[in-house]
Design a protein around this motif. Sequence first.
Motif, PDB file in Angstrom:
ATOM      1  N   MET A  25       0.844  -1.195   0.000  1.00  0.00           N
ATOM      2  CA  MET A  25       0.000   0.000   0.000  1.00  0.00           C
ATOM      3  C   MET A  25       0.882   1.249   0.000  1.00  0.00           C
ATOM      4  N   ILE A  26       0.319   2.351  -0.473  1.00  0.00           N
ATOM      5  CA  ILE A  26       1.056   3.606  -0.515  1.00  0.00           C
ATOM      6  C   ILE A  26       0.303   4.656   0.303  1.00  0.00           C
ATOM      7  N   SER A  27       1.065   5.512   0.979  1.00  0.00           N
ATOM      8  CA  SER A  27       0.467   6.594   1.757  1.00  0.00           C
ATOM      9  C   SER A  27       0.095   7.738   0.812  1.00  0.00           C
ATOM     10  N   VAL A  28      -1.129   8.245   0.943  1.00  0.00           N
ATOM     11  CA  VAL A  28      -1.600   9.301   0.041  1.00  0.00           C
ATOM     12  C   VAL A  28      -1.934  10.591   0.767  1.00  0.00           C
ATOM     13  N   GLY A  29      -1.872  10.584   2.106  1.00  0.00           N
ATOM     14  CA  GLY A  29      -2.186  11.802   2.836  1.00  0.00           C
ATOM     15  C   GLY A  29      -2.690  11.509   4.232  1.00  0.00           C
ATOM     16  N   ARG A  30      -3.264  12.532   4.849  1.00  0.00           N
ATOM     17  CA  ARG A  30      -3.792  12.415   6.212  1.00  0.00           C
ATOM     18  C   ARG A  30      -5.171  13.063   6.303  1.00  0.00           C
ATOM     19  N   ILE A  31      -5.940  12.626   7.305  1.00  0.00           N
ATOM     20  CA  ILE A  31      -7.293  13.155   7.491  1.00  0.00           C
ATOM     21  C   ILE A  31      -7.221  14.609   7.962  1.00  0.00           C
ATOM     22  N   ALA A  32      -7.853  15.494   7.173  1.00  0.00           N
ATOM     23  CA  ALA A  32      -7.883  16.922   7.515  1.00  0.00           C
ATOM     24  C   ALA A  32      -9.190  17.319   8.182  1.00  0.00           C
ATOM     25  N   GLU A  33     -10.312  16.743   7.732  1.00  0.00           N
ATOM     26  CA  GLU A  33     -11.621  17.068   8.299  1.00  0.00           C
ATOM     27  C   GLU A  33     -12.504  15.831   8.282  1.00  0.00           C
ATOM     28  N   LEU A  34     -13.383  15.750   9.292  1.00  0.00           N
ATOM     29  CA  LEU A  34     -14.385  14.686   9.389  1.00  0.00           C
ATOM     30  C   LEU A  34     -15.737  15.345   9.660  1.00  0.00           C
ATOM     31  N   TRP A  35     -16.778  14.880   8.929  1.00  0.00           N
ATOM     32  CA  TRP A  35     -18.079  15.521   9.003  1.00  0.00           C
ATOM     33  C   TRP A  35     -19.205  14.505   9.175  1.00  0.00           C
ATOM     34  N   ARG A  36     -20.262  14.976   9.827  1.00  0.00           N
ATOM     35  CA  ARG A  36     -21.508  14.213   9.919  1.00  0.00           C
ATOM     36  C   ARG A  36     -22.652  15.174   9.622  1.00  0.00           C
ATOM     37  N   TYR A  37     -23.676  14.681   8.901  1.00  0.00           N
ATOM     38  CA  TYR A  37     -24.795  15.511   8.445  1.00  0.00           C
ATOM     39  C   TYR A  37     -26.117  14.863   8.870  1.00  0.00           C
ATOM     40  N   PRO A  38     -26.564  15.107  10.097  1.00  0.00           N
ATOM     41  CA  PRO A  38     -27.791  14.450  10.566  1.00  0.00           C
ATOM     42  C   PRO A  38     -29.030  14.746   9.720  1.00  0.00           C
ATOM     43  N   VAL A  39     -29.091  15.937   9.119  1.00  0.00           N
ATOM     44  CA  VAL A  39     -30.249  16.319   8.306  1.00  0.00           C
ATOM     45  C   VAL A  39     -29.789  16.577   6.884  1.00  0.00           C
ATOM     46  N   SER A  40     -30.320  15.833   5.951  1.00  0.00           N
ATOM     47  CA  SER A  40     -29.935  15.967   4.549  1.00  0.00           C
ATOM     48  C   SER A  40     -30.210  17.380   4.031  1.00  0.00           C
ATOM     49  N   SER A  41     -29.310  17.884   3.186  1.00  0.00           N
ATOM     50  CA  SER A  41     -29.384  19.213   2.561  1.00  0.00           C
ATOM     51  C   SER A  41     -29.074  20.352   3.519  1.00  0.00           C
ATOM     52  N   VAL A  42     -28.794  20.041   4.769  1.00  0.00           N
ATOM     53  CA  VAL A  42     -28.497  21.038   5.794  1.00  0.00           C
ATOM     54  C   VAL A  42     -27.030  20.883   6.178  1.00  0.00           C
ATOM     55  N   GLY A  43     -26.390  21.974   6.593  1.00  0.00           N
ATOM     56  CA  GLY A  43     -25.012  21.893   7.024  1.00  0.00           C
ATOM     57  C   GLY A  43     -24.820  20.885   8.148  1.00  0.00           C
ATOM     58  N   GLY A  44     -23.605  20.364   8.256  1.00  0.00           N
ATOM     59  CA  GLY A  44     -23.320  19.329   9.246  1.00  0.00           C
ATOM     60  C   GLY A  44     -22.444  19.813  10.378  1.00  0.00           C
ATOM     61  N   GLU A  45     -21.867  18.842  11.074  1.00  0.00           N
ATOM     62  CA  GLU A  45     -20.994  19.128  12.211  1.00  0.00           C
ATOM     63  C   GLU A  45     -19.620  18.520  11.959  1.00  0.00           C
ATOM     64  N   LYS A  46     -18.570  19.301  12.273  1.00  0.00           N
ATOM     65  CA  LYS A  46     -17.200  18.840  12.129  1.00  0.00           C
ATOM     66  C   LYS A  46     -16.802  18.101  13.404  1.00  0.00           C
ATOM     67  N   LEU A  47     -16.193  16.926  13.248  1.00  0.00           N
ATOM     68  CA  LEU A  47     -15.869  16.055  14.378  1.00  0.00           C
ATOM     69  C   LEU A  47     -14.381  15.721  14.410  1.00  0.00           C
ATOM     70  N   ASP A  48     -13.925  15.214  15.556  1.00  0.00           N
ATOM     71  CA  ASP A  48     -12.518  14.805  15.639  1.00  0.00           C
ATOM     72  C   ASP A  48     -12.331  13.321  15.383  1.00  0.00           C
ATOM     73  N   HIS A  49     -13.447  12.576  15.323  1.00  0.00           N
ATOM     74  CA  HIS A  49     -13.359  11.165  14.933  1.00  0.00           C
ATOM     75  C   HIS A  49     -14.717  10.703  14.409  1.00  0.00           C
ATOM     76  N   LEU A  50     -14.706   9.647  13.632  1.00  0.00           N
ATOM     77  CA  LEU A  50     -15.924   9.007  13.148  1.00  0.00           C
ATOM     78  C   LEU A  50     -15.804   7.508  13.355  1.00  0.00           C
ATOM     79  N   ASP A  51     -16.855   6.901  13.869  1.00  0.00           N
ATOM     80  CA  ASP A  51     -16.954   5.444  13.938  1.00  0.00           C
ATOM     81  C   ASP A  51     -17.837   5.012  12.781  1.00  0.00           C
ATOM     82  N   VAL A  52     -17.226   4.424  11.774  1.00  0.00           N
ATOM     83  CA  VAL A  52     -17.927   4.081  10.546  1.00  0.00           C
ATOM     84  C   VAL A  52     -18.420   2.648  10.628  1.00  0.00           C
TER      85      VAL A  52
END
Length: 255
Positions: A1-28
Amino acid sequence: MISVGRIAELWRYPVSSVGGEKLDHLDVAATGDAKAGAADPALSGVPGSRSFLLFDADTREPAAPESSERWRKALHLVSRLRPDGMAEIGFPDGTWRPADAPDLEDRLSAHFGFSVGLAETRGTGGNWPVVEPRYKASPLHILTTASMEAIRASDPASTLDARRFRPDILIQTETPAGFVENDWIGRRVVIGTLEIQVTEGTKRCGMTLAAQPGLPEQPNILRSILRGNRRNLGVYADIAVPGRVTLGAEVWVDA
C-alpha cells in the motif's frame, strides 16, 4: 500500500441538505453492523448521517436546494447530534431546536416562508413521518485537497471550502493539484482500523455553487468541475471493515 495523505476534516450531516458538524473522529459502520451504530441494517457508513430530511408539508416532496430556489435557505441551517443521539437543527439566529421540539416545524416554516416538516429517511420507530430521500446515499463520501486545488487552479477567484461539497472525509494530500481520487476507484483504502472499497466518482449538482454562510454564490465552480473532471469531484466508497477514523490519521491506498 502507498500513503496518500492524512485526514484533515471529518463531518456528519444528521439532516440531509443542511449543514453538518465537524468532528474529531468518526466510527464508521458496515452494513447490518448494529453494534457499530448503524440505525438500519440496510445502511452502512456514518451512523446518524442523513437520517432526517426536510420536506414540503403540503406536497410531501423532500427539500431540493440544488434545483429549487425556495429551498436554498436550507444551506443556512446546520445540524448536529446530541450525545443521546437526538438530532438538532441550528438556525441563523444561533438558536437550536431538537428534532422532537413541538415548535420545530413552526420555526422551519418561518425560516423558509412556506410549510416545512421534518421526516426520517428510514423508519426507526420514532414519531416522525418517513419520506423517501431524493437519492440513495452512498455509505461514505471522500474528497481530497488535491481535487479542490484543481478546481481553484481553473478559477483562482473561487472561494473553496469543504462545506460546498459535503464530504464525510476530507484528505489532505501532498500531491500537486489534480483529481487523484479518480485513480482510487476499484481499490482498497485503509484509514486506521477502517477499510473501504472506492466504487465511483461523485457527480456534482447545483448545491456546489450556491451561497451559504461565509461562502458566496459562485457558478464557475460547477462549470470548472464539469469541464475539468466530467462533473465528478471526490469519490464514493463501500465499507469493507468497519472502524474508527481520527483527525490526522494516515491514509493508505492499494498500490
